[in-house]
Design a protein around this motif. Structure first.
Motif, mmCIF file in Angstrom:
data_model
loop_
_atom_site.group_PDB
_atom_site.id
_atom_site.type_symbol
_atom_site.label_atom_id
_atom_site.label_comp_id
_atom_site.label_asym_id
_atom_site.label_seq_id
_atom_site.Cartn_x
_atom_site.Cartn_y
_atom_site.Cartn_z
ATOM 1 N N ARG A 140 -6.436 10.359 -0.988
ATOM 2 C CA ARG A 140 -7.468 10.876 -0.164
ATOM 3 C C ARG A 140 -7.280 10.488 1.465
ATOM 4 O O ARG A 140 -7.453 11.198 2.105
ATOM 5 N N ILE A 141 -6.533 9.087 1.461
ATOM 6 C CA ILE A 141 -6.210 8.443 2.586
ATOM 7 C C ILE A 141 -5.089 9.385 3.214
ATOM 8 O O ILE A 141 -5.234 9.649 4.280
ATOM 9 N N ARG A 142 -4.050 9.434 2.548
ATOM 10 C CA ARG A 142 -2.863 10.213 2.947
ATOM 11 C C ARG A 142 -3.551 11.681 3.348
ATOM 12 O O ARG A 142 -2.586 12.277 4.141
ATOM 13 N N ALA A 143 -4.526 12.459 2.973
ATOM 14 C CA ALA A 143 -4.549 13.477 3.238
ATOM 15 C C ALA A 143 -5.279 13.640 4.866
ATOM 16 O O ALA A 143 -5.707 14.698 5.107
ATOM 17 N N CYS A 144 -5.791 12.475 5.245
ATOM 18 C CA CYS A 144 -6.076 12.546 6.591
ATOM 19 C C CYS A 144 -5.577 12.376 7.784
ATOM 20 O O CYS A 144 -4.352 11.953 7.783
ATOM 21 N N CYS A 160 -16.794 -3.252 3.154
ATOM 22 C CA CYS A 160 -16.282 -4.799 3.648
ATOM 23 C C CYS A 160 -15.152 -4.652 4.632
ATOM 24 O O CYS A 160 -14.849 -5.717 5.240
ATOM 25 N N GLY A 161 -14.416 -3.714 4.764
ATOM 26 C CA GLY A 161 -13.334 -3.426 5.814
ATOM 27 C C GLY A 161 -12.030 -4.339 5.244
ATOM 28 O O GLY A 161 -11.012 -4.145 5.974
ATOM 29 N N GLY A 162 -12.086 -4.688 3.772
ATOM 30 C CA GLY A 162 -10.986 -5.189 3.482
ATOM 31 C C GLY A 162 -9.790 -4.403 3.174
ATOM 32 O O GLY A 162 -8.544 -4.745 2.922
ATOM 33 N N CYS A 163 -10.066 -3.014 3.046
ATOM 34 C CA CYS A 163 -8.782 -2.262 2.776
ATOM 35 C C CYS A 163 -8.390 -1.566 4.232
ATOM 36 O O CYS A 163 -7.272 -0.744 4.337
ATOM 37 N N ALA A 164 -8.745 -2.326 5.792
ATOM 38 C CA ALA A 164 -8.248 -1.606 6.670
ATOM 39 C C ALA A 164 -6.995 -1.574 6.958
ATOM 40 O O ALA A 164 -6.383 -0.565 7.430
ATOM 41 N N ASP A 165 -6.288 -2.575 6.482
ATOM 42 C CA ASP A 165 -4.856 -2.895 6.689
ATOM 43 C C ASP A 165 -4.196 -1.654 5.807
ATOM 44 O O ASP A 165 -3.081 -1.233 6.270
ATOM 45 N N ALA A 166 -4.497 -1.596 4.574
ATOM 46 C CA ALA A 166 -4.041 -0.824 3.504
ATOM 47 C C ALA A 166 -3.960 0.593 3.916
ATOM 48 O O ALA A 166 -3.084 1.241 4.115
ATOM 49 N N VAL A 167 -5.106 0.876 4.574
ATOM 50 C CA VAL A 167 -5.370 2.241 5.020
ATOM 51 C C VAL A 167 -4.588 2.552 6.398
ATOM 52 O O VAL A 167 -3.745 3.774 6.346
ATOM 53 N N PRO A 210 0.740 -1.158 0.097
ATOM 54 C CA PRO A 210 0.019 0.124 0.146
ATOM 55 C C PRO A 210 0.800 1.446 0.138
ATOM 56 O O PRO A 210 0.517 2.259 -0.691
ATOM 57 N N VAL A 211 1.985 1.160 0.685
ATOM 58 C CA VAL A 211 2.794 2.493 0.783
ATOM 59 C C VAL A 211 3.131 2.873 -0.408
ATOM 60 O O VAL A 211 3.556 4.143 -0.757
ATOM 61 N N ALA A 237 0.467 5.293 8.413
ATOM 62 C CA ALA A 237 1.579 5.241 8.955
ATOM 63 C C ALA A 237 2.790 5.596 8.523
ATOM 64 O O ALA A 237 3.846 6.082 8.912
ATOM 65 N N ALA A 238 2.767 5.480 7.147
ATOM 66 C CA ALA A 238 3.929 5.755 6.191
ATOM 67 C C ALA A 238 4.122 7.030 5.895
ATOM 68 O O ALA A 238 5.033 7.528 5.143
#
Ligand code: FAD
Length: 467
Positions: free
Chosen positions: A426-430, A446-453, A407-408, A458-459
């Protein structure tokens, strides 16, 4: 500005629409001016506060509590639970509720979802019209609670239907410790979404995880001996769970004489044959397509919110994304890989349990199937959504190359959350995970993206980020 919007159904499409109507500013300000007249009314026949239906299998599995499924209802919306709409009076622009009271509308949105179909199995329904005590449907939180309670007294279960929902339920029952069997009438699992090779890999994965699969077999009779299949087998079982498909819930629209084929027919403005009435989500049909998944339902909700806010929109029904949510079973399907015309690039590895297929037309990915290894889903979805014209080696590289997409490393434009259509940028801007959830809705499907987010957040370099 569209005046009073009444939404029938308080499910996943309805809540998303209510939220977006407010955030677009077309309705929320009015709510604060006129507290008694919020401008958005949600009428839902279920008695529970709105919840994330995708995660019902996680509740069944025991990893989520029912409370954790609650969806945020915007405070400016007038939510009425346990309220069934029984009639639409188009001339008067009113809907009639089961208690005979009426609610006026300027715009009516039908988001009534779908209803499970009952397979033709003798003995399924008792003389009094109720389901046999071993039989369970799985669509609502009430269904889930009933099944969950029954699981505690059961040793084994048969799931009838080997589609996405059937596989989710089978995994959940198996994780709960039941000996689980799946009966699928077609010749392979997930036959509406994937080809025979991918279906066989999935079946092998499930068998490895302890679930027995019967394909090409139909359940025909339920009696004291168990569930009998048309191949002569009888499966001794404590529970039968029906997941053999559903159909759009159209009764209300039919009674109002709106155009209905398989679903409620809508045009590019998501408008029915009455220009003041719209339909979104599982109940709607655009062209020949009914969808049945959250990503298209949320896409429709987003477009309709813009339309009701005064924008010109054009829904083309192109974006269909299906993602299986089940422990140790990863499947993503973009478009219709078994129907789409084009050149097929396919890599199958039955030993590792992965299958990846792209259908490419004129250099553009028009459909894709990924089973087992979803590490490239972000990049593939990005190309699919943007209709990127790929060079001759790129499709193969996408399937064969080194894992390119931690994801990073994703570019800002790459899609991270397929349910809500949220990009890495958009995630990076949060500011943090909660902010990402609240402002983009990523992770809330579905929550499948939680680890990627989490990895993306974190990065980020600390400089320039909000705290
Ligand atoms: C167990 C389960 C798991 C799923 N898993 C996935 C998944 O992993 N990924 C995915 O993309 N999709 C999944 N789906 C499909 C997904 O949940 C639906 O596509 C989505 O909920 C569609 O939203 P909707 O608002 O159209 O319908 P719904 O969420 O079904 O909401 C419709 C609501 O309208 C109510 N209603 C109907 N008629 C009336 C009336 N006359 N008056 C008042 N209220 C009415 C219904 O009771 C219901 O509450 C799953 C579905 C189920 C059942």
């Amino acid at each position: 500005m569209s005046g009073r919007v009444v939404i029938v159904g308080a499910g996943m499409a309805a809540i998303r629409l209510a939220e977006l109507l407010g955030s677009s500013g077309s309705h929320a300000p009015r709510a604060s001016r006129e507290a008694d007249d919020p401008g958005i009314t949600l009428l839902g026949d279920e008695s529970h506060p709105p919840y994330n239906r995708i995660l019902l299998s996680a509740v069944l599995e025991g990893t989520h509590s029912p409370d954790s499924l609650a969806m945020q209802v915007p405070p400016y919306a007038d939510l009425r639970l346990g309220t069934r709409v029984v009639e639409i009076h188009r001339e008067e622009r009113e809907v009639e509720l089961a208690d005979r009271s009426r609610v006026p509308y300027d715009r009516l949105v039908l988001a009534t979802g779908s209803i499970p179909t009952l397979p033709p199995i003798r003995g399924l329904v008792r003389m009094d019209g109720r389901l046999h005590e071993k039989v369970h449907a799985f669509r609502t939180l009430d269904d889930c609670r009933r099944l969950s309670a029954a699981v505690t007294h059961a040793r084994n279960a048969v799931v009838v239907g080997g589609g996405l929902l059937g596989l989710q339920v089978a995994r959940a029952l198996s994780v709960r410790g039941l000996t689980t069997e799946v009966v699928e009438g077609g010749d392979h699992l997930l036959r509406s979404q994937v080809g025979a090779r991918a279906g066989a890999i999935l079946a092998r994965d499930l068998e490895r995880l302890g679930t027995t699969i019967y394909t090409g077999a139909r359940a025909v009779r339920l009696d004291d001996r168990g569930l009998t299949l048309d191949n002569g087998y009888t499966l001794d079982t404590d529970l039968v769970v029906l997941t053999a498909g559903g159909r759009p819930s159209t009764a209300l629209a039919r009674r109002a004489e709106l155009e209905v084929r398989r679903g409620i027919v809508v045009d590019r403005h998501l408008r029915t044959s009455d220009e003041r009435i719209h339909a979104i989500g599982d109940c709607a049909q655009h062209g020949s397509q009914v969808t049945g998944f959250v990503p298209p339902a949320w896409e429709q909700a987003g477009l309709l919110a813009r339309h009701l806010g005064g924008e010109d929109i054009s829904y083309d029904g192109a974006r269909t994304v299906a993602r299986l949510r089940a422990t140790d079973l990863d499947v993503a399907v973009l478009g219709e890989p078994e129907k789409a015309e084009g050149q097929v690039v396919e890599v199958s590895n039955p030993i590792s349990g992965s299958h990846r297929k792209l259908v490419v037309r004129g250099g553009v990915i028009v459909a894709a199937t990924l089973v087992g290894d979803l590490s490239r889903i972000g990049l593939i979805t990005q190309h699919y959504d943007r209709a990127t014209v790929l060079g001759p080696h790129e499709p193969g590289d996408l399937l064969m190359g080194e894992r390119p997409t931690t994801p990073v490393a994703l570019p800002d434009e790459a899609e991270v959350c397929a349910c809500a259509g949220v990009s890495a940028g958009r995630i990076r801007a949060c500011a943090n995970f909660e902010d990402a959830k609240a402002t983009t809705c990523a992770t809330t499907g579905c929550g499948g993206c939680a680890d990627a987010v989490r990895s993306l957040l974190a990065a980020r370099p600390l400089e320039g980020t909000r705290t």
